[in-house]
Motif scaffolding. Sequence first.
Motif, mmCIF file in Angstrom:
data_model
loop_
_atom_site.group_PDB
_atom_site.id
_atom_site.type_symbol
_atom_site.label_atom_id
_atom_site.label_comp_id
_atom_site.label_asym_id
_atom_site.label_seq_id
_atom_site.Cartn_x
_atom_site.Cartn_y
_atom_site.Cartn_z
ATOM 1 N N ALA A 49 7.129 -1.891 -6.944
ATOM 2 C CA ALA A 49 5.717 -1.925 -6.588
ATOM 3 C C ALA A 49 5.400 -0.652 -5.821
ATOM 4 O O ALA A 49 5.613 -0.564 -4.610
ATOM 5 C CB ALA A 49 5.414 -3.157 -5.737
ATOM 6 N N THR A 50 4.902 0.347 -6.524
ATOM 7 C CA THR A 50 4.692 1.655 -5.898
ATOM 8 C C THR A 50 3.694 2.484 -6.685
ATOM 9 O O THR A 50 3.593 2.363 -7.912
ATOM 10 C CB THR A 50 6.035 2.420 -5.802
ATOM 11 N N ASP A 51 2.990 3.336 -5.973
ATOM 12 C CA ASP A 51 2.137 4.350 -6.590
ATOM 13 C C ASP A 51 2.653 5.751 -6.278
ATOM 14 O O ASP A 51 1.911 6.732 -6.436
ATOM 15 C CB ASP A 51 0.699 4.217 -6.071
ATOM 16 N N SER A 52 3.909 5.841 -5.845
ATOM 17 C CA SER A 52 4.412 7.111 -5.327
ATOM 18 C C SER A 52 5.542 7.739 -6.128
ATOM 19 O O SER A 52 6.133 8.730 -5.694
ATOM 20 C CB SER A 52 4.884 6.916 -3.874
ATOM 21 N N SER A 88 9.248 -2.337 -2.795
ATOM 22 C CA SER A 88 7.959 -1.712 -2.503
ATOM 23 C C SER A 88 8.211 -0.405 -1.777
ATOM 24 O O SER A 88 9.168 -0.293 -1.004
ATOM 25 C CB SER A 88 7.120 -2.650 -1.634
ATOM 26 N N ALA A 143 0.445 8.375 -2.612
ATOM 27 C CA ALA A 143 -0.375 7.182 -2.812
ATOM 28 C C ALA A 143 -1.822 7.364 -2.379
ATOM 29 O O ALA A 143 -2.726 6.761 -2.952
ATOM 30 C CB ALA A 143 0.238 6.000 -2.066
ATOM 31 N N ASP A 183 5.962 3.528 -0.610
ATOM 32 C CA ASP A 183 4.939 4.540 -0.850
ATOM 33 C C ASP A 183 4.988 5.639 0.196
ATOM 34 O O ASP A 183 5.378 5.417 1.351
ATOM 35 C CB ASP A 183 3.531 3.921 -0.835
ATOM 36 N N GLY A 224 1.559 -1.804 -10.697
ATOM 37 C CA GLY A 224 0.580 -1.022 -9.944
ATOM 38 C C GLY A 224 -0.816 -1.579 -10.097
ATOM 39 O O GLY A 224 -1.012 -2.739 -10.467
ATOM 40 N N LEU A 225 -1.793 -0.759 -9.773
ATOM 41 C CA LEU A 225 -3.224 -1.022 -9.930
ATOM 42 C C LEU A 225 -3.803 -1.971 -8.884
ATOM 43 O O LEU A 225 -5.013 -2.127 -8.810
ATOM 44 C CB LEU A 225 -3.552 -1.570 -11.327
ATOM 45 N N THR A 234 -0.038 -5.014 -4.420
ATOM 46 C CA THR A 234 0.857 -5.016 -5.577
ATOM 47 C C THR A 234 2.188 -5.695 -5.292
ATOM 48 O O THR A 234 2.700 -6.457 -6.113
ATOM 49 C CB THR A 234 1.105 -3.586 -6.072
ATOM 50 N N ASP A 268 -3.057 -1.618 -5.555
ATOM 51 C CA ASP A 268 -2.768 -0.879 -4.314
ATOM 52 C C ASP A 268 -1.927 -1.719 -3.345
ATOM 53 O O ASP A 268 -0.847 -2.147 -3.712
ATOM 54 C CB ASP A 268 -4.040 -0.289 -3.675
ATOM 55 N N THR A 286 7.813 -0.962 -13.387
ATOM 56 C CA THR A 286 6.891 -0.683 -12.288
ATOM 57 C C THR A 286 5.638 -1.540 -12.409
ATOM 58 O O THR A 286 5.193 -1.891 -13.498
ATOM 59 C CB THR A 286 6.475 0.796 -12.249
#
Length: 326
Positions: free
Chosen positions: A81-84, A143, A150, A145, A113-114, A119, A116, A111
């Motif tokens: 769970a990451t946006d990084s 998780s 991010a 970030d 996402g979406l 997640t 933020d 992964t």
Amino acid sequence: MITARLCAPAYELGEYAAPVAELPELQADPKTAAELTSPAAGFDTYRWSDAPVAELMAAAVQRTLGEAGVPGDEVDLVLLATDSLPAGRAGHREVAELLAETGLTRATASTLGLMDCATAMAALGTAASLVRDGSARQVLVVSGDLADHATGGERVVAGGVAIASDAAAAALVSATAAGLPVLGMAHHTSPVTRTGGGARQELTAKITAHRELFARLAARHPHRPEDVRAVLPSNFARMVLEIYLSDVGYGGEKLALGDVGRIAHCLGSDPLINLTDRLAETSTAGTRTAPGTDDGHLVLLGAGVSHLAAVLLGAQPLPHASEGAF
């Protein structure tokens, strides 16, 4: 039916700590600085890292697997769970290195996402569903970030009510290891509106969203606010969380806000970090009840700009279950 257990949460903070008051964003905005560093908001220190996010994740994963007593090669699935993560092949390489470094040699990685900062809680709910239906025995949720990735480097986030930190957290969702039973998960999405209604409209929308989320969670697994021992939330300004959660019966001492000043808002990792610290405190204090005693519930709450996700846990750990029991 198989009971999914949340086991051995652990985390790794960015290796550097710095005063929130020294952030350039706040030094350029004295009014916001005064609000966020006030006792009512509670932000004091944030954490940052110059390491890749996978390095922070690996440290958290190693702690989780070690405490759970589950070898890496027994994990079936890893949910990140990451946006990084870097885009493309660079991100794939980081994930491959993470799996190799932590001994996750048989695990499939994916992964999410979406959502933020909600997640990771959605990932926990997904992991629990896979364990309950027998699709997997051991699912690792990770998780992590970095603000540089991010949030585009911004540290004042979430509409100005939080200070972003760099961190990672992990937990094992297992059919067999000792851990807290995962009883239910609910999520809610409110599209961001830009109708010019101002702060009052935004506050009303946030309160309505939290009411809907907790109504859905109670529908998944019936419980009352008085049965909940603690809510372990995303680390926003203390007075903001008090407004949202007191309205649904979870204010006061039930709201775990002790980490706000110490680590700021570690994006999606906050609830698992707060759970890790709570379990460490109760273990040290010797306050855990005897096996079989009803000790109520815990709620993990992940909150983003327009997304909410909550996971309901039993507060009483279940012991290790042998594979032969299934």
